[in-house]
Design a protein around this motif. Structure first.
Motif, PDB file in Angstrom:
ATOM      1  N   TYR A 216      -5.229  12.697  -8.215  1.00 59.67           N
ATOM      2  CA  TYR A 216      -4.893  11.795  -8.745  1.00 59.67           C
ATOM      3  C   TYR A 216      -3.451  10.942  -8.588  1.00 59.67           C
ATOM      4  O   TYR A 216      -2.835  10.877  -9.212  1.00 59.67           O
ATOM      5  CB  TYR A 216      -4.797  12.326 -10.274  1.00 59.67           C
ATOM      6  CG  TYR A 216      -6.401  12.350 -10.974  1.00 59.67           C
ATOM      7  CD1 TYR A 216      -7.417  11.594 -10.756  1.00 59.67           C
ATOM      8  CD2 TYR A 216      -6.519  13.682 -11.547  1.00 59.67           C
ATOM      9  CE1 TYR A 216      -8.771  11.932 -11.434  1.00 59.67           C
ATOM     10  CE2 TYR A 216      -7.703  14.170 -12.095  1.00 59.67           C
ATOM     11  CZ  TYR A 216      -8.701  13.132 -11.956  1.00 59.67           C
ATOM     12  OH  TYR A 216      -9.955  13.707 -12.264  1.00 59.67           O
ATOM     13  N   GLN A 217      -3.244  10.901  -7.271  1.00 55.12           N
ATOM     14  CA  GLN A 217      -2.282  10.284  -6.570  1.00 55.12           C
ATOM     15  C   GLN A 217      -2.264   8.751  -6.442  1.00 55.12           C
ATOM     16  O   GLN A 217      -1.067   8.305  -6.264  1.00 55.12           O
ATOM     17  CB  GLN A 217      -1.809  11.020  -5.362  1.00 55.12           C
ATOM     18  CG  GLN A 217      -1.807  12.266  -5.332  1.00 55.12           C
ATOM     19  CD  GLN A 217      -0.467  12.900  -6.016  1.00 55.12           C
ATOM     20  OE1 GLN A 217       0.485  12.338  -6.158  1.00 55.12           O
ATOM     21  NE2 GLN A 217      -0.589  13.644  -7.125  1.00 55.12           N
TER      22      GLN A 217
ATOM     23  N   GLN B  19      -2.599  12.223   0.069  1.00 59.61           N
ATOM     24  CA  GLN B  19      -1.676  11.282   0.473  1.00 59.61           C
ATOM     25  C   GLN B  19      -2.054   9.744   0.511  1.00 59.61           C
ATOM     26  O   GLN B  19      -2.653   9.248   1.652  1.00 59.61           O
ATOM     27  CB  GLN B  19      -0.949  11.601   1.844  1.00 59.61           C
ATOM     28  CG  GLN B  19      -0.283  12.778   1.805  1.00 59.61           C
ATOM     29  CD  GLN B  19       0.299  13.153   3.154  1.00 59.61           C
ATOM     30  OE1 GLN B  19      -0.595  13.255   4.072  1.00 59.61           O
ATOM     31  NE2 GLN B  19       1.629  13.272   3.403  1.00 59.61           N
ATOM     32  N   PRO B  20      -2.194   8.986  -0.473  1.00 63.52           N
ATOM     33  CA  PRO B  20      -3.097   7.702  -0.483  1.00 63.52           C
ATOM     34  C   PRO B  20      -2.599   6.767   0.505  1.00 63.52           C
ATOM     35  O   PRO B  20      -3.295   5.824   0.837  1.00 63.52           O
ATOM     36  CB  PRO B  20      -3.142   7.297  -1.909  1.00 63.52           C
ATOM     37  CG  PRO B  20      -2.149   8.046  -2.552  1.00 63.52           C
ATOM     38  CD  PRO B  20      -1.807   9.537  -1.929  1.00 63.52           C
ATOM     39  N   GLU B  21      -1.213   6.890   0.738  1.00 62.75           N
ATOM     40  CA  GLU B  21      -0.424   5.692   1.418  1.00 62.75           C
ATOM     41  C   GLU B  21      -0.913   5.651   2.772  1.00 62.75           C
ATOM     42  O   GLU B  21      -1.239   4.683   3.464  1.00 62.75           O
ATOM     43  CB  GLU B  21       1.028   5.728   1.321  1.00 62.75           C
ATOM     44  CG  GLU B  21       1.467   5.804   0.189  1.00 62.75           C
ATOM     45  CD  GLU B  21       1.847   7.182  -0.681  1.00 62.75           C
ATOM     46  OE1 GLU B  21       1.107   8.061  -0.432  1.00 62.75           O
ATOM     47  OE2 GLU B  21       2.585   7.083  -1.623  1.00 62.75           O
ATOM     48  N   VAL B  22      -1.138   6.901   3.392  1.00 64.40           N
ATOM     49  CA  VAL B  22      -1.714   7.096   4.658  1.00 64.40           C
ATOM     50  C   VAL B  22      -3.208   6.647   4.843  1.00 64.40           C
ATOM     51  O   VAL B  22      -3.554   5.907   5.845  1.00 64.40           O
ATOM     52  CB  VAL B  22      -1.940   8.609   5.227  1.00 64.40           C
ATOM     53  CG1 VAL B  22      -2.306   8.681   6.277  1.00 64.40           C
ATOM     54  CG2 VAL B  22      -0.315   9.092   5.188  1.00 64.40           C
ATOM     55  N   VAL B  23      -4.025   6.963   3.887  1.00 61.81           N
ATOM     56  CA  VAL B  23      -5.398   6.560   3.924  1.00 61.81           C
ATOM     57  C   VAL B  23      -5.421   4.952   3.956  1.00 61.81           C
ATOM     58  O   VAL B  23      -6.077   4.331   4.493  1.00 61.81           O
ATOM     59  CB  VAL B  23      -6.427   7.222   2.925  1.00 61.81           C
ATOM     60  CG1 VAL B  23      -7.715   6.647   2.662  1.00 61.81           C
ATOM     61  CG2 VAL B  23      -6.198   8.608   3.240  1.00 61.81           C
ATOM     62  N   LEU B  24      -4.684   4.499   2.946  1.00 55.58           N
ATOM     63  CA  LEU B  24      -4.553   3.020   2.751  1.00 55.58           C
ATOM     64  C   LEU B  24      -4.359   2.273   3.816  1.00 55.58           C
ATOM     65  O   LEU B  24      -4.839   1.221   4.319  1.00 55.58           O
ATOM     66  CB  LEU B  24      -3.936   2.770   1.269  1.00 55.58           C
ATOM     67  CG  LEU B  24      -4.430   3.139   0.185  1.00 55.58           C
ATOM     68  CD1 LEU B  24      -3.770   3.001  -0.996  1.00 55.58           C
ATOM     69  CD2 LEU B  24      -5.798   2.298  -0.040  1.00 55.58           C
ATOM     70  N   HIS B  25      -3.440   2.642   4.522  1.00 55.26           N
ATOM     71  CA  HIS B  25      -2.677   2.075   5.844  1.00 55.26           C
ATOM     72  C   HIS B  25      -3.854   2.014   6.730  1.00 55.26           C
ATOM     73  O   HIS B  25      -4.097   0.987   7.564  1.00 55.26           O
ATOM     74  CB  HIS B  25      -1.622   2.761   6.435  1.00 55.26           C
ATOM     75  CG  HIS B  25      -0.234   2.323   5.716  1.00 55.26           C
ATOM     76  ND1 HIS B  25       0.424   1.232   5.643  1.00 55.26           N
ATOM     77  CD2 HIS B  25       0.777   2.930   4.899  1.00 55.26           C
ATOM     78  CE1 HIS B  25       1.238   0.858   5.237  1.00 55.26           C
ATOM     79  NE2 HIS B  25       1.814   2.232   4.675  1.00 55.26           N
ATOM     80  N   GLY B  26      -4.630   3.296   6.850  1.00 56.82           N
ATOM     81  CA  GLY B  26      -5.875   3.149   7.807  1.00 56.82           C
ATOM     82  C   GLY B  26      -6.873   2.168   7.474  1.00 56.82           C
ATOM     83  O   GLY B  26      -7.199   1.619   8.289  1.00 56.82           O
TER      84      GLY B  26
END
Length: 187
Positions: A123-124, A60-67
């Motif tokens: 690869y997301q 879930q890259p969105e969650v990590v990028l928000h962090g």
């Protein structure tokens, strides 16, 4: 990279979700066992976050990028290097994960890494277009993002290296093997 740079900056912290990997690194910088989905740092704490060969593993890259965005100070930079899922070798790698026995056999023999140092790829967040979408949706401005050629990807032997050089010379730039980026908090 942090092991090379940490003495040159005011404050540096290495983060990895793999405790065994953290125990192997003895650079002297503070190390924290954590996942990108739950970074244990105050908001605006860092000027730079560096992620080398990390994005390809995120479900879930969105969650990590928000962090990451949260822990960066205004005008902070997120620097990353990640494989380009549009590259033919990465397409083959995705296929090989469907056959764990093949992956277990190939990685140690080709790259000299132990099975414990081989992590599932998702690869997301691994095409230039997908990364542009993610930057926009997580509050980053793209200062720079480009693909780069790297024929050493198959440099485990002479024929592999020659194949990689040929492949990289044939591919359009958009499909080069790595994506390197510098995103800035859009504050």
């Amino acid at each position: 990279v942090m092991e090379l740079l940490w003495r040159e900056v005011r404050s540096a912290v290495g983060v990895d979700p793999d405790l065994a990997s953290l125990r192997e690194h003895r650079a002297g910088l503070p190390l924290v066992c954590a996942r990108g989905e739950a970074l244990p740092f105050a908001s605006g704490r860092f000027d730079v976050v560096i992620a080398l060969w990390v994005l390809e593993h995120l479900p879930q890259p969105e969650v990590v990028l928000h962090g990451i965005r949260r822990v960066l100070a205004p005008g902070g930079h997120f620097l990353f290097l990640t494989p380009n899922a549009d590259h033919p070798l990465l397409m083959a790698n995705r296929f090989s994960w469907a056959f764990p026995a093949v992956q277990k056999l190939l990685v140690p023999r080709l790259y000299g890494r132990s099975e414990a140092d081989t992590f599932r790829v998702r690869y997301q967040a691994n095409t230039p277009a997908r990364l542009r979408q993610l930057a926009a949706s997580t509050g980053f401005a793209i200062a720079s993002q480009r693909t780069i050629s790297d024929p050493s990807y198959l440099a485990f032997n002479e024929p592999g290296y020659r194949l990689s050089v040929w492949l990289e010379s044939w591919l359009p730039k958009s499909r080069y093997v790595h994506i390197i980026g510098d995103w800035v908090t859009a504050d």
